[in-house]
Scaffold this active site. Structure first.
Site, PDB file in Angstrom:
ATOM      1  N   ARG A  41      -2.372   0.502 -31.117  1.00 22.34           N
ATOM      2  CA  ARG A  41      -3.757   0.273 -31.552  1.00 22.34           C
ATOM      3  C   ARG A  41      -4.207   1.412 -32.469  1.00 22.34           C
ATOM      4  NH1 ARG A  41      -8.139  -1.297 -27.173  1.00 22.34           N
ATOM      5  NH2 ARG A  41      -7.454   0.588 -26.097  1.00 22.34           N
ATOM      6  N   ARG A  66      -6.722   6.518 -30.845  1.00 25.30           N
ATOM      7  CA  ARG A  66      -7.582   7.085 -29.799  1.00 25.30           C
ATOM      8  C   ARG A  66      -6.799   8.056 -28.937  1.00 25.30           C
ATOM      9  NH1 ARG A  66     -10.699   2.158 -26.909  1.00 25.30           N
ATOM     10  NH2 ARG A  66     -10.258   3.521 -25.145  1.00 25.30           N
ATOM     11  N   LYS A  73     -10.688  -6.838 -25.147  1.00 26.96           N
ATOM     12  CA  LYS A  73     -12.137  -7.020 -24.968  1.00 26.96           C
ATOM     13  C   LYS A  73     -12.913  -6.587 -26.215  1.00 26.96           C
ATOM     14  CE  LYS A  73     -12.764  -4.178 -21.482  1.00 26.96           C
ATOM     15  NZ  LYS A  73     -11.415  -3.610 -21.300  1.00 26.96           N
ATOM     16  N   ARG A 123      -5.583   5.340 -16.959  1.00 26.20           N
ATOM     17  CA  ARG A 123      -6.636   4.330 -17.116  1.00 26.20           C
ATOM     18  C   ARG A 123      -6.301   3.089 -16.298  1.00 26.20           C
ATOM     19  NH1 ARG A 123      -6.567   3.750 -23.290  1.00 26.20           N
ATOM     20  NH2 ARG A 123      -8.398   2.418 -23.146  1.00 26.20           N
ATOM     21  N   ARG A 172     -17.697  -1.463 -14.697  1.00 24.97           N
ATOM     22  CA  ARG A 172     -16.290  -1.163 -14.448  1.00 24.97           C
ATOM     23  C   ARG A 172     -16.010  -0.977 -12.959  1.00 24.97           C
ATOM     24  NH1 ARG A 172     -14.582   0.381 -19.663  1.00 24.97           N
ATOM     25  NH2 ARG A 172     -12.723   1.585 -19.850  1.00 24.97           N
TER      26      ARG A 172
HETATM   27  P1  AMP Z   1     -13.004   1.798 -23.242  1.00 24.05           P
HETATM   28  O1  AMP Z   1     -13.273   1.979 -24.692  1.00 24.05           O
HETATM   29  O2  AMP Z   1     -13.826   0.694 -22.634  1.00 24.05           O
HETATM   30  O3  AMP Z   1     -11.532   1.661 -22.942  1.00 24.05           O
HETATM   31  O4  AMP Z   1     -13.497   3.140 -22.494  1.00 24.05           O
HETATM   32  C1  AMP Z   1     -12.914   4.380 -22.824  1.00 24.05           C
HETATM   33  C2  AMP Z   1     -13.255   5.390 -21.733  1.00 24.05           C
HETATM   34  O5  AMP Z   1     -14.676   5.550 -21.646  1.00 24.05           O
HETATM   35  C3  AMP Z   1     -12.826   5.011 -20.338  1.00 24.05           C
HETATM   36  O6  AMP Z   1     -11.466   5.330 -20.076  1.00 24.05           O
HETATM   37  C4  AMP Z   1     -13.789   5.851 -19.503  1.00 24.05           C
HETATM   38  O7  AMP Z   1     -13.427   7.229 -19.520  1.00 24.05           O
HETATM   39  C5  AMP Z   1     -15.084   5.726 -20.297  1.00 24.05           C
HETATM   40  N1  AMP Z   1     -15.869   4.540 -19.907  1.00 24.05           N
HETATM   41  C6  AMP Z   1     -16.210   3.480 -20.676  1.00 24.05           C
HETATM   42  N2  AMP Z   1     -16.940   2.599 -19.996  1.00 24.05           N
HETATM   43  C7  AMP Z   1     -17.073   3.091 -18.742  1.00 24.05           C
HETATM   44  C8  AMP Z   1     -17.703   2.622 -17.556  1.00 24.05           C
HETATM   45  N3  AMP Z   1     -18.342   1.447 -17.526  1.00 24.05           N
HETATM   46  N4  AMP Z   1     -17.627   3.394 -16.445  1.00 24.05           N
HETATM   47  C9  AMP Z   1     -16.995   4.584 -16.454  1.00 24.05           C
HETATM   48  N5  AMP Z   1     -16.355   5.074 -17.534  1.00 24.05           N
HETATM   49  C10 AMP Z   1     -16.395   4.343 -18.689  1.00 24.05           C
END
Ligand code: AMP
Length: 217
Positions: free
Chosen positions: A126, A161, A14, A172, A87
């Site tokens: 990554r 990360r 994404k 996750r 989410r």
């Molecule tokens: P991502 O970069 O989208 O994989 O997000 C990394 C982390 O940020 C996730 O594992 C959550 O801890 C938090 N996070 C990001 N977006 C959301 C969301 N929409 N709702 C809840 N937690 C989020």
């Protein structure tokens, strides 16, 4: 003004796709993960509050995330592409209520689907640019940087990360699987919903997304 949504599990591409799309289309990329990581790295009050959840691969609570998103939407005037938001079903419902109250239209909801076993390899390999204003995403197998550990675009060091370990990915994915079905169910069957097969070379996915968004913008 419209907002578009990219759905898909962690590691589905994404973020990579969103970054490339905004280079060629008039869209503003809004990644809740990037906003939260930035807060964590700057040790803001928000960052300190969400740090443990993020490191453990848990979702940050809906109110916090909705608050960040709605504040940002109030500042934007152009079309927005969400990556990583909504989410949960509750976030999707709150987003819809907010959009209706502001007269903002929901555009496309594009679901990038991919087999779970593909994800670990992607996430473990990554690397991301540590300079938040660049944030370029690499993959040691499929898109390695020209110089090991250094961003091709801005020369900053690359980092892995802290939630891109197999263990955090497991949490996750567990979170994703718990929340995704109702979220997908909310959008599937609406005229906004599109499905894209994510188990293909990134360039092909990009071309398909450009085609979809060009029809909408
Ligand atoms: P991502 O970069 O989208 O994989 O997000 C990394 C982390 O940020 C996730 O594992 C959550 O801890 C938090 N996070 C990001 N977006 C959301 C969301 N929409 N709702 C809840 N937690 C989020």
């Amino acid at each position: 003004m419209k907002v578009h949504v990219l759905l898909g599990p962690p590691g589905s591409g994404k973020g990579t796709q969103a970054k490339q799309l905004v280079e060629s289309l008039p869209l503003i990329h809004l990644s809740t993960g990037d906003i939260l990581r930035d807060a964590v790295s700057k040790e803001t009050e928000l960052g300190l509050r969400v740090k443990a959840d993020m490191a453990g691969g848990k979702l940050v609570d809906d109110n916090t995330v909705n608050g960040i998103v709605f504040a940002r939407l109030q500042d934007e005037t152009g079309d927005v592409l969400f990556d990583g938001y909504p989410r949960t079903l509750s976030q999707a419902e709150s987003l819809q209520t907010f959009l209706s109250s502001q007269g903002i239209t929901l555009g496309l909801v594009v679901d990038i689907e991919i087999q779970e076993h593909e994800l670990e390899m992607r996430v473990v390999n990554r690397r991301v640019c540590s300079n938040n204003s660049c944030g370029e995403i690499y993959n040691l197998n499929t898109k390695a940087p020209r110089v090991e550990g250094i961003c091709d675009l801005c020369g900053s060091p690359l980092k892995h990360r802290s939630d891109d370990t197999p263990q955090a990915l497991h949490s996750r994915l567990a979170e994703f699987n718990k929340t995704f079905e109702p979220l997908q169910g909310y959008y599937k069957g609406t005229p906004n919903y599109r499905y894209v097969e994510g188990n293909r070379p990134p360039e092909q996915i990009h071309d398909r997304l450009v085609q979809l968004f060009q029809e909408q913008i």
